[in-house]
Motif scaffolding. Structure first.
Motif, short mmCIF file in Angstrom:
data_model
loop_
_atom_site.label_atom_id
_atom_site.label_comp_id
_atom_site.label_asym_id
_atom_site.label_seq_id
_atom_site.Cartn_x
_atom_site.Cartn_y
_atom_site.Cartn_z
N LYS A 1 -46.98 9.55 -13.76
CA LYS A 1 -47.37 10.81 -13.10
C LYS A 1 -47.07 10.72 -11.61
N ARG B 1 -47.90 12.87 -7.78
CA ARG B 1 -48.70 13.90 -7.10
C ARG B 1 -48.20 14.00 -5.66
N ASN C 1 -38.20 11.95 -10.75
CA ASN C 1 -38.90 13.17 -10.33
C ASN C 1 -39.25 13.14 -8.85
N GLU D 1 -43.95 24.72 -2.03
CA GLU D 1 -43.20 25.07 -3.24
C GLU D 1 -42.82 23.82 -4.04
N ASN E 1 -45.89 22.69 -5.84
CA ASN E 1 -46.16 23.54 -7.00
C ASN E 1 -45.27 23.20 -8.18
N GLU E 2 -44.03 22.85 -7.89
CA GLU E 2 -43.11 22.51 -8.98
C GLU E 2 -43.39 21.14 -9.58
N TYR E 3 -43.61 20.14 -8.74
CA TYR E 3 -43.70 18.75 -9.23
C TYR E 3 -45.10 18.27 -9.54
N ASN E 4 -46.13 19.01 -9.15
CA ASN E 4 -47.48 18.61 -9.48
C ASN E 4 -47.92 19.12 -10.86
N ASN E 5 -47.09 19.90 -11.51
CA ASN E 5 -47.44 20.43 -12.85
C ASN E 5 -47.22 19.39 -13.92
#
Length: 187
Positions: free
Chosen positions: A99, A101, A164, A180, A183-187
């Protein structure tokens, strides 16, 4: 000018350890563009390259993890890099392996490399990418865990998280706002 910093420990002994995943992201970014760290100064190895419309510094502090800020601050001062143009990448025990963040600010969470960075920058408000390394499932001391290598079963997740994180860095450097990118990579 932007500065992307990967935290880790110098030397072959630590190269593939969990604590060096920040270095691994820098390596991925360099490999993608056939660049290399070609400068040594400020207690760090770094490269300055043109990426898109910006100059970007890729830094691997060589101070050992706990003194990372001793490399970051002098480099920022010398090249007049603004705090809002710095992105620090490091391992995080509190995230599962694989993961990532992204955050615009935060505390050190017990991470001594981040603590040193906060101390030397004088603020907690800098962009960061945390890559999960998970917590030890046994009674292994944390220091031994972070200085250990990823087991084979986690390698695929680690490679994906590194890619990622590198994609997120490239998106930010190319002009996407950090919010932005978060928002894209924290999902």
């Amino acid at each position: 000018m932007k500065c992307i910093v990967g935290l880790g420990n110098p030397g072959k002994k630590y190269a593939q350890t969990r604590h060096n995943i920040g270095f691994m992201v820098i390596d991925e970014l360099l490999k993608r563009n056939q660049w290399s760290l070609n400068k040594s100064k400020f207690h760090g190895d770094y490269a300055m390259e043109i990426f898109g419309d910006d100059k970007v510094i890729f830094l691997k502090p060589q101070t050992y993890m706990n003194l990372s800020g001793e490399s970051i601050r002098p480099l920022m001062d010398y090249y007049n890099v603004n705090l809002e143009d710095v992105l620090v990448i490091y391992d995080d025990l509190d995230l599962p392996t694989g993961k990532i963040r992204l955050r615009q600010k935060g505390g050190h969470g017990g991470h001594n490399g981040v603590r040193s960075t906060i101390d030397h920058l004088g603020t907690k408000e800098f962009k960061r990418i945390r890559l999960g390394i998970g917590r030890p499932s046994t009674s292994i001391p944390v220091v031994d865990y972070v200085l250990g290598s990823f087991p084979k079963a986690e390698k695929e997740d680690v490679v994906i998280s590194i890619k990622n994180a590198a994609d997120a860095c490239e998106s930010w450097v190319k002009g996407t706002s950090f919010i932005e990118v978060m928002n894209e990579y924290n999902n």
